[in-house]
Design an enzyme around this catalytic site. Structure first.
Site, PDB file in Angstrom:
ATOM      1  N   HIS A  16       0.864  -1.200   0.000  1.00 22.50           N
ATOM      2  CA  HIS A  16       0.000   0.000   0.000  1.00 22.50           C
ATOM      3  C   HIS A  16       0.890   1.237   0.000  1.00 22.50           C
ATOM      4  O   HIS A  16       1.278   1.744   1.048  1.00 22.50           O
ATOM      5  CB  HIS A  16      -0.920  -0.027   1.231  1.00 22.50           C
ATOM      6  CG  HIS A  16      -1.961   1.051   1.240  1.00 22.50           C
ATOM      7  ND1 HIS A  16      -3.127   0.946   1.959  1.00 22.50           N
ATOM      8  CD2 HIS A  16      -2.016   2.272   0.638  1.00 22.50           C
ATOM      9  CE1 HIS A  16      -3.852   2.040   1.797  1.00 22.50           C
ATOM     10  NE2 HIS A  16      -3.187   2.872   1.012  1.00 22.50           N
ATOM     11  N   HIS A 196      -9.475   0.699  -1.470  1.00 19.17           N
ATOM     12  CA  HIS A 196      -9.470   1.339  -0.158  1.00 19.17           C
ATOM     13  C   HIS A 196     -10.887   1.228   0.402  1.00 19.17           C
ATOM     14  O   HIS A 196     -11.860   1.531  -0.300  1.00 19.17           O
ATOM     15  CB  HIS A 196      -9.132   2.823  -0.285  1.00 19.17           C
ATOM     16  CG  HIS A 196      -7.683   3.125  -0.519  1.00 19.17           C
ATOM     17  ND1 HIS A 196      -6.963   2.587  -1.547  1.00 19.17           N
ATOM     18  CD2 HIS A 196      -6.833   3.940   0.164  1.00 19.17           C
ATOM     19  CE1 HIS A 196      -5.724   3.057  -1.486  1.00 19.17           C
ATOM     20  NE2 HIS A 196      -5.614   3.885  -0.463  1.00 19.17           N
ATOM     21  N   GLU A 199     -11.309   3.148   5.799  1.00 18.83           N
ATOM     22  CA  GLU A 199     -10.303   4.069   6.350  1.00 18.83           C
ATOM     23  C   GLU A 199     -11.098   5.137   7.095  1.00 18.83           C
ATOM     24  O   GLU A 199     -11.039   5.235   8.312  1.00 18.83           O
ATOM     25  CB  GLU A 199      -9.468   4.687   5.207  1.00 18.83           C
ATOM     26  CG  GLU A 199      -8.441   5.717   5.668  1.00 18.83           C
ATOM     27  CD  GLU A 199      -7.733   6.423   4.487  1.00 18.83           C
ATOM     28  OE1 GLU A 199      -8.246   6.408   3.357  1.00 18.83           O
ATOM     29  OE2 GLU A 199      -6.655   7.017   4.738  1.00 18.83           O
TER      30      GLU A 199
END
Ligand code: HPA
Ligand code: ZN
Length: 335
Positions: A16, A196, A199
């Site tokens: 990442h 993603h 988060e």
């Protein structure tokens, strides 16, 4: 061996890393001067001082502004070479680099320019450092799915050089479901898929990424902890999370590194990895992320070795490529 040296000696993969997020202010200014680009800051010091973020969006605004210094093939090459040099010093044996083509093509930089520069650096990194790498093209989720389809079309002639696709940028209000058709097409084309999720967005976005986009890994994913059934599922299905602890603190996902839930997720049996996300903006490359997280959460050497192993296992390489790294990892003591 002290802990710092132990961590750097662990063979590890970085899964990442946004290559544009490794643009240090020094290089940003040098490129801006070389390219006649005006930056919104007066000096390198003022740029660093502006890196005081309140959330993901406050970071993204600066990150896109800084990326404007990147114009030529050589710029993308130099950017990636600087990253590989740092990664090598941190014991990275394999890196899967995210890049954001839309950030560049929207400014008139050709897709091929970006890809050529990054790929040339990947080849040099293999020869110079023995680091293998893959390129993962991310779609910006604040843009439309149609814009993503346009980008996929531009990428079409180069798909043999791109290993997978991801989904990044502003998470809230842009759920994975928005990109269902695009990701289905990418999977049909044989690309690996990641996104993603969790988060800043809710655990439901992680579930969507798994069920609707059929991703193979979740980038970040820390908010999974709010949903016990999801934690259990991630562990059972061996879905890796590419966690970025220093990023999470800088973007106020957690107040302090001591409050990070990485160890809780690891203890729940999830395949957790440690990565740097945007190291030039968040105060540390992958080694620093391991070192500071180990100190804050009192991770044992066995746990750090487990995390490094997870990163190798979750990478998109063949078993034959992975085997020598795992053998090297196995020779390391963990007490
Ligand atoms: N999240 C979303 N988009 C991003 C990030 C991130 O951490 N870094 C670069 N683009
Ligand atoms: Zn990221």
């Amino acid at each position: 061996m002290d802990l710092d040296s132990y961590i750097r000696a662990l063979p590890k993969a970085e899964l990442h890393l946004h290559i544009e997020g490794s643009l240090e202010p020094e290089m940003m200014f040098a490129l801006a001067q070389r390219n006649g680009v005006t930056l919104p800051w007066d000096s390198i010091e003022a740029t660093r001082a502006a890196y005081d973020f309140s959330d993901l969006q406050s970071f993204l605004d600066l990150y896109y502004a800084g990326a404007a210094a990147l114009i030529h093939e050589q710029d993308f090459h130099d950017l990636a070479m600087a990253y590989f040099t740092r990664a090598h010093a941190d014991g990275v044996v394999h890196a899967e680099l995210f890049f954001d083509p839309q950030t560049h093509t929207e400014r008139g930089v050709a897709f091929e320019t970006v890809l050529d520069g990054l790929e040339r650096a990947c080849n040099t990194a293999q020869l110079r450092f023995g680091i293998s790498s893959r390129l993962i093209m991310c779609f910006l989720r604040h843009l439309s799915e149609d814009a993503g389809f346009d980008t996929l079309e531009q990428a079409q002639p180069y798909l043999g050089r791109i290993h997978g696709v991801g989904l990044d940028s502003s998470e809230k209000g842009h759920p994975p479901s928005k990109f269902m058709r695009l990701f289905a097409r990418c999977r049909e084309l044989g690309l690996h898929v990641v996104a993603h999720a969790g988060e800043e967005g809710p655990p439901a976005y992680i579930v969507e990424a798994l069920d609707l986009l059929k991703v193979e890994r979740i980038d970040h994913g820390v908010r999974a902890a709010e949903d016990p059934a999801l934690v259990e599922r991630l562990a059972r299905e061996r879905i890796a999370l590419t966690v970025c602890p220093l990023s999470n603190v800088k973007l106020c996902v957690f107040d302090r590194l001591q409050d990070h839930n990485l160890k809780q997720l690891l203890d729940a049996g999830i395949k957790v990895t440690i990565n740097s996300d945007d190291p030039a903006y968040f105060g540390g490359y992958i080694g620093q992320n391991y070192v500071e997280t180990a100190a804050a959460l009192q991770l044992s050497r066995a746990e750090l070795k487990r995390i490094a192993r997870n990163s190798l296992e979750a990478s998109f390489v063949s078993d034959a490529e992975r085997a020598p790294w795992l053998m090297r990892l196995d020779t390391m003591a963990d007490d």
